[in-house]
Motif scaffolding. Structure first.
Motif, mmCIF file in Angstrom:
data_model
loop_
_atom_site.group_PDB
_atom_site.id
_atom_site.type_symbol
_atom_site.label_atom_id
_atom_site.label_comp_id
_atom_site.label_asym_id
_atom_site.label_seq_id
_atom_site.Cartn_x
_atom_site.Cartn_y
_atom_site.Cartn_z
ATOM 1 N N LEU A 41 0.774 -1.389 -0.122
ATOM 2 C CA LEU A 41 -0.004 0.054 0.041
ATOM 3 C C LEU A 41 0.998 1.205 0.142
ATOM 4 C CD1 LEU A 41 -2.913 -1.187 2.621
ATOM 5 C CD2 LEU A 41 -3.133 -0.644 -0.100
ATOM 6 N N LEU A 42 1.778 1.223 0.885
ATOM 7 C CA LEU A 42 2.938 2.489 0.798
ATOM 8 C C LEU A 42 3.261 2.673 -0.642
ATOM 9 C CD1 LEU A 42 4.656 2.113 4.218
ATOM 10 C CD2 LEU A 42 2.610 3.726 3.734
ATOM 11 N N ASN A 43 3.837 1.586 -1.517
ATOM 12 C CA ASN A 43 4.462 1.787 -2.742
ATOM 13 C C ASN A 43 3.410 2.158 -3.758
ATOM 14 O OD1 ASN A 43 6.670 0.910 -1.579
ATOM 15 N ND2 ASN A 43 6.421 -1.372 -2.181
ATOM 16 N N LEU A 44 2.185 1.819 -3.498
ATOM 17 C CA LEU A 44 0.937 2.044 -4.296
ATOM 18 C C LEU A 44 0.839 3.577 -4.120
ATOM 19 C CD1 LEU A 44 -1.190 1.354 -6.230
ATOM 20 C CD2 LEU A 44 -2.665 0.975 -4.373
ATOM 21 N N LEU A 141 0.632 -4.273 -5.983
ATOM 22 C CA LEU A 141 -0.629 -3.446 -6.444
ATOM 23 C C LEU A 141 0.074 -2.226 -7.350
ATOM 24 C CD1 LEU A 141 -2.032 -2.693 -2.943
ATOM 25 C CD2 LEU A 141 -2.839 -4.094 -4.759
ATOM 26 N N VAL A 142 1.226 -1.795 -7.610
ATOM 27 C CA VAL A 142 1.790 -0.867 -8.313
ATOM 28 C C VAL A 142 1.695 -1.518 -9.859
ATOM 29 C CG1 VAL A 142 3.742 0.549 -9.050
ATOM 30 C CG2 VAL A 142 3.197 0.162 -6.819
ATOM 31 N N ASP A 143 2.083 -2.735 -10.149
ATOM 32 C CA ASP A 143 2.076 -3.215 -11.576
ATOM 33 C C ASP A 143 0.494 -3.421 -11.855
ATOM 34 O OD1 ASP A 143 4.641 -3.265 -11.601
ATOM 35 O OD2 ASP A 143 4.950 -5.166 -10.787
ATOM 36 N N LEU A 144 -0.267 -3.829 -10.845
ATOM 37 C CA LEU A 144 -1.706 -3.873 -10.980
ATOM 38 C C LEU A 144 -2.249 -2.588 -11.600
ATOM 39 C CD1 LEU A 144 -4.565 -5.470 -11.064
ATOM 40 C CD2 LEU A 144 -4.673 -4.868 -8.672
ATOM 41 N N VAL A 145 -2.267 -1.687 -11.147
ATOM 42 C CA VAL A 145 -2.717 -0.232 -11.525
ATOM 43 C C VAL A 145 -1.982 0.169 -12.849
ATOM 44 C CG1 VAL A 145 -2.785 2.179 -10.854
ATOM 45 C CG2 VAL A 145 -3.349 0.340 -9.048
ATOM 46 N N SER A 146 -0.971 -0.161 -13.000
ATOM 47 C CA SER A 146 -0.384 0.107 -14.335
ATOM 48 C C SER A 146 -0.818 -0.711 -15.456
ATOM 49 C CB SER A 146 1.409 -0.224 -14.154
ATOM 50 O OG SER A 146 1.679 0.049 -15.523
ATOM 51 N N ASP A 147 -1.318 -2.092 -15.226
ATOM 52 C CA ASP A 147 -2.042 -2.716 -16.323
ATOM 53 C C ASP A 147 -3.573 -2.223 -16.447
ATOM 54 O OD1 ASP A 147 0.199 -4.192 -16.291
ATOM 55 O OD2 ASP A 147 -0.571 -6.156 -16.116
ATOM 56 N N LEU A 148 -4.018 -1.844 -15.237
ATOM 57 C CA LEU A 148 -5.364 -1.164 -15.393
ATOM 58 C C LEU A 148 -5.376 -0.062 -16.444
ATOM 59 C CD1 LEU A 148 -6.582 -1.348 -11.648
ATOM 60 C CD2 LEU A 148 -7.608 -2.550 -13.665
ATOM 61 N N GLY A 149 -4.444 0.935 -16.022
ATOM 62 C CA GLY A 149 -4.388 2.129 -16.908
ATOM 63 C C GLY A 149 -4.058 1.748 -18.344
ATOM 64 N N ALA A 150 -3.289 0.797 -18.564
ATOM 65 C CA ALA A 150 -3.121 0.279 -20.131
ATOM 66 C C ALA A 150 -4.404 -0.209 -20.734
ATOM 67 C CB ALA A 150 -1.626 -0.303 -20.146
ATOM 68 N N ALA A 151 -4.990 -1.140 -19.924
ATOM 69 C CA ALA A 151 -6.100 -1.755 -20.389
ATOM 70 C C ALA A 151 -7.390 -0.786 -20.779
ATOM 71 C CB ALA A 151 -6.677 -3.032 -19.666
ATOM 72 N N PHE A 152 -7.449 0.102 -19.684
ATOM 73 C CA PHE A 152 -8.651 0.995 -19.968
ATOM 74 C C PHE A 152 -8.294 1.897 -21.032
ATOM 75 C CE2 PHE A 152 -9.990 0.429 -15.417
ATOM 76 C CZ PHE A 152 -10.284 -0.674 -15.408
ATOM 77 N N ALA A 153 -6.980 2.178 -21.469
ATOM 78 C CA ALA A 153 -6.565 3.252 -22.405
ATOM 79 C C ALA A 153 -7.116 2.640 -23.746
ATOM 80 C CB ALA A 153 -5.231 3.388 -22.341
ATOM 81 N N LEU A 154 -6.909 1.200 -23.692
ATOM 82 C CA LEU A 154 -7.313 0.602 -25.173
ATOM 83 C C LEU A 154 -8.855 0.499 -25.263
ATOM 84 C CD1 LEU A 154 -4.951 -2.418 -25.256
ATOM 85 C CD2 LEU A 154 -4.846 -0.153 -26.286
ATOM 86 N N ASP A 155 -9.706 0.580 -24.271
ATOM 87 C CA ASP A 155 -10.922 0.366 -24.039
ATOM 88 C C ASP A 155 -11.463 0.994 -22.811
ATOM 89 O OD1 ASP A 155 -13.645 -0.128 -24.933
ATOM 90 O OD2 ASP A 155 -13.481 -2.297 -24.372
ATOM 91 N N PRO A 156 -11.858 2.417 -23.088
ATOM 92 C CA PRO A 156 -12.462 3.115 -21.749
ATOM 93 C C PRO A 156 -13.585 2.380 -21.195
ATOM 94 C CG PRO A 156 -11.860 4.724 -23.494
ATOM 95 C CD PRO A 156 -11.939 3.398 -24.029
ATOM 96 N N PRO A 157 -13.657 2.059 -19.943
ATOM 97 C CA PRO A 157 -14.764 1.315 -19.306
ATOM 98 C C PRO A 157 -16.161 2.279 -19.014
ATOM 99 C CG PRO A 157 -13.084 1.781 -17.483
ATOM 100 C CD PRO A 157 -12.743 2.493 -18.749
ATOM 101 N N LEU A 158 -15.823 3.610 -18.973
ATOM 102 C CA LEU A 158 -16.790 4.665 -18.569
ATOM 103 C C LEU A 158 -17.137 5.873 -19.521
ATOM 104 C CD1 LEU A 158 -15.702 5.203 -14.796
ATOM 105 C CD2 LEU A 158 -17.494 3.726 -15.729
ATOM 106 N N TYR A 159 -18.390 6.111 -19.619
ATOM 107 C CA TYR A 159 -18.715 7.350 -20.576
ATOM 108 C C TYR A 159 -19.618 8.202 -19.796
ATOM 109 C CZ TYR A 159 -22.556 4.691 -22.013
ATOM 110 O OH TYR A 159 -23.936 4.092 -22.218
ATOM 111 N N SER A 160 -19.738 9.383 -20.235
ATOM 112 C CA SER A 160 -20.625 10.224 -19.381
ATOM 113 C C SER A 160 -22.111 10.248 -19.722
ATOM 114 C CB SER A 160 -20.257 11.806 -19.665
ATOM 115 O OG SER A 160 -18.933 12.124 -19.475
ATOM 116 N N ARG A 161 -22.852 10.277 -18.776
ATOM 117 C CA ARG A 161 -24.366 10.087 -18.770
ATOM 118 C C ARG A 161 -24.766 11.578 -19.482
ATOM 119 N NH1 ARG A 161 -27.886 7.261 -15.732
ATOM 120 N NH2 ARG A 161 -26.041 7.129 -14.040
ATOM 121 N N ARG A 162 -25.781 11.132 -20.373
ATOM 122 C CA ARG A 162 -26.339 12.408 -21.220
ATOM 123 C C ARG A 162 -27.079 13.312 -20.188
ATOM 124 N NH1 ARG A 162 -29.064 10.067 -26.799
ATOM 125 N NH2 ARG A 162 -26.920 9.548 -27.854
ATOM 126 N N ARG A 163 -26.829 14.597 -20.107
ATOM 127 C CA ARG A 163 -27.752 15.410 -19.252
ATOM 128 C C ARG A 163 -29.003 15.797 -19.900
ATOM 129 N NH1 ARG A 163 -22.563 18.988 -16.930
ATOM 130 N NH2 ARG A 163 -21.523 17.467 -16.084
#
Length: 389
Positions: A41-44, A141-163
Motif C-alpha cells: 500500500l505504501l508503494n502504491l 498493487l503498483v504493477d496492477l494499477v499500471s496494467d489497469l491504466g493500459a487496459a482502460f486506455a485501449l477500451d475506456p470502461p466509462l462514459y458520461s451520462r447524457r444530461r
C-alpha cells in the motif's frame, strides 16, 4: 468507513495502527503477511497519490461482512492524448497477498459503465490477465494499477451520462411580489442545516462579554493541548506497534531455525540409538565369549596358532577364512609395492599380479560382507529369543 490522512507520514502511521489493531474491528489478515501488505500500500500511494488507503466493510456473495483495507480513488488513463481519471476501488481480501485483490470501477453519478466491456462487468467488477495470473510474492498493487491504466486506455470502461435539457424558466406570478434581499432562499449547505442570519449593517452592536471571551479562549487552549497529547500518544503507540511487527518477523525466523535444529537433533538421536543397539549386541557377544573361554587359559602350554580359535558354527568359520585371506592378500600387495619401488619386480609383472590379487580380494570381501549380515541377523534373533524367555 475510516479514511486515512493524506500526509505520507500519517499514512504510514494509519496503516501501522490498522494492521496492529486487535479486537472485533481488526482486519483479518495473516500475521505473517501484514508487513508485506503495508509495503504494497505504501508503494502504491507513493506511485499513485490519487489513491487513498481506507478501511471499510466488504460484503461477500454469501452475505458475510468483514472489515477490510481498500485503496479508493482514481487512476490515470491516457486516451487520445488526454489523461482521464477513472474512479476505482481496490479491495484487499482476507487471503491477500497470496491471492489477488478485488477491483471495482466506481462510476460517479454522471458516469455509466460501458456495456459490453472486455474487462468490466455491468456491476463494475474488473477482470484482467494480471489478476488471473497473480503470483505470490512477486505480484503487487503498483504493477496492477499500471496494467489497469493500459487496459482502460485501449477500451475506456466509462462514459458520461447524457444530461437532460434545462427546463424553461417559469414566468413570475404577479399575485405576489418577488422576495426581498432578506427573503431570498439560500442554497443548501453541504455541512448540514444553516440558519439564515439577517444582516443589519445599521444598529449592529458587539455584545461579547469579556468573561465569555476568556472562557472560549481557555477551552480552545485546552482542546489544543489535549489534541497535541493525543497525537503524541498515537505516534508513540504506532512506533511501538511498528517495532513489534519487526520483532514478530524476527521471532518467526528464529522459530523456523529452532524447528529445523530440533528436527536435526531428533534424527541424530535416532542414529545414536541405532549405534548404541549395535554396540550392546557386540558387548553381549564378547561377554558370552569371555565366559566360555575364561577357564581355558590355564591349560594352554604350546598352542598352535591355527588352532587357537575354534569356530562355533559354519558362518564363523567362513568369516575367519575370508578375513584371513583378505589380510593375506593385503600383505602380498604391500610386498609387491615395496618390490616394485626397489626395482625387484618388473612393471608388467607387478600390474598383472596386482590385478589378479585385487580380483580375488574383492570376492573374499564380498563373501565376508554377506557372512557378516547373516551373523548380525542370527544375533538379533538370539537376543530377541533371550528377551522373550
Amino acid at each position: 468507513m475510516v479514511p486515512s490522512p493524506l500526509n505520507p507520514q500519517q499514512i504510514q502511521q494509519f496503516l501501522s495502527s490498522v494492521l496492529s489493531q486487535r479486537g472485533p474491528n481488526s482486519v483479518p489478515y495473516d500475521e505473517s503477511t501484514k508487513w508485506l501488505i503495508r509495503q504494497h500500500l505504501l508503494n502504491l500511494i507513493s506511485s499513485y497519490p490519487s489513491l487513498e488507503p481506507k478501511t471499510a466493510t466488504f460484503i461477500h456473495n454469501d452475505g458475510r461482512s468483514v472489515n477490510l483495507l481498500q485503496a479508493d480513488g482514481t487512476i490515470p488513463m491516457p486516451y487520445h492524448g488526454v489523461t482521464y481519471n477513472i474512479p476505482v476501488i481496490i479491495w484487499l481480501l482476507e487471503s491477500y497477498p497470496r491471492h489477488p485483490p478485488c477491483v471495482y470501477v466506481n462510476p460517479t453519478a454522471d458516469m455509466i459503465i460501458k456495456r459490453p466491456h472486455a474487462h468490466v462487468t455491468p456491476s463494475g467488477l474488473v477482470s484482467l490477465p494480471y489478476l488471473q495470473n497473480w503470483v505470490y510474492p512477486s505480484s503487487n498493487l503498483v504493477d496492477l494499477v499500471s496494467d489497469l491504466g493500459a487496459a482502460f486506455a485501449l477500451d475506456p470502461p466509462l462514459y458520461s451520462r447524457r444530461r437532460p435539457a434545462p427546463s424553461p424558466t417559469p414566468t413570475p406570478s404577479y399575485d405576489r411580489p418577488p422576495p426581498t434581499a432578506d427573503q431570498r432562499p439560500f442554497p443548501p449547505s453541504p455541512y448540514g442545516r444553516v440558519q439564515v442570519q439577517h444582516v443589519h449593517h445599521q444598529h449592529q452592536q458587539q455584545s461579547d462579554d469579556a468573561a465569555e471571551v476568556y472562557k472560549r479562549n481557555a477551552i480552545n487552549k485546552m482542546v489544543e493541548m489535549v489534541h497535541g497529547d493525543l497525537l503524541s500518544m498515537r505516534r508513540d503507540r504506532e512506533a511501538e506497534a511498528e517495532s513489534l511487527l519487526s520483532l514478530q518477523g524476527g521471532l518467526k525466523r528464529r522459530e523456523e531455525e529452532i524447528n529445523r535444529g530440533l528436527k536435526e537433533m531428533v534424527e541424530e538421536k535416532e542414529t545414536l540409538e541405532q549405534q548404541l543397539q549395535i554396540i550392546s549386541m557386540n558387548t553381549d557377544v564378547l561377554d558370552s565369549w569371555v565366559r566360555d573361554n575364561q577357564g581355558k587359559t590355564s591349560t594352554l602350554v604350546d598352542v598352535d596358532v591355527d588352532k587357537a580359535f575354534e569356530c562355533v558354527d559354519t558362518l564363523s568359520k567362513q568369516m575367519l577364512e575370508c578375513t584371513a585371506l583378505d589380510l593375506a592378500i593385503e600383505d602380498a600387495v604391500y610386498a609387491l609395492d615395496k618390490g616394485f619401488q626397489d626395482g625387484v619386480v618388473p612393471f608388467d609383472q607387478y600390474l598383472r599380479s596386482v590385478r589378479l590379487l585385487s580380483r580375488e580380494q574383492f570376492f573374499h570381501r564380498a563373501t565376508g560382507s554377506k557372512v557378516r549380515a547373516a551373523q548380525m541377523e542370527a544375533q538379533v534373533h538370539a537376543i530377541a529369543g533371550r528377551l522373550h524367555s
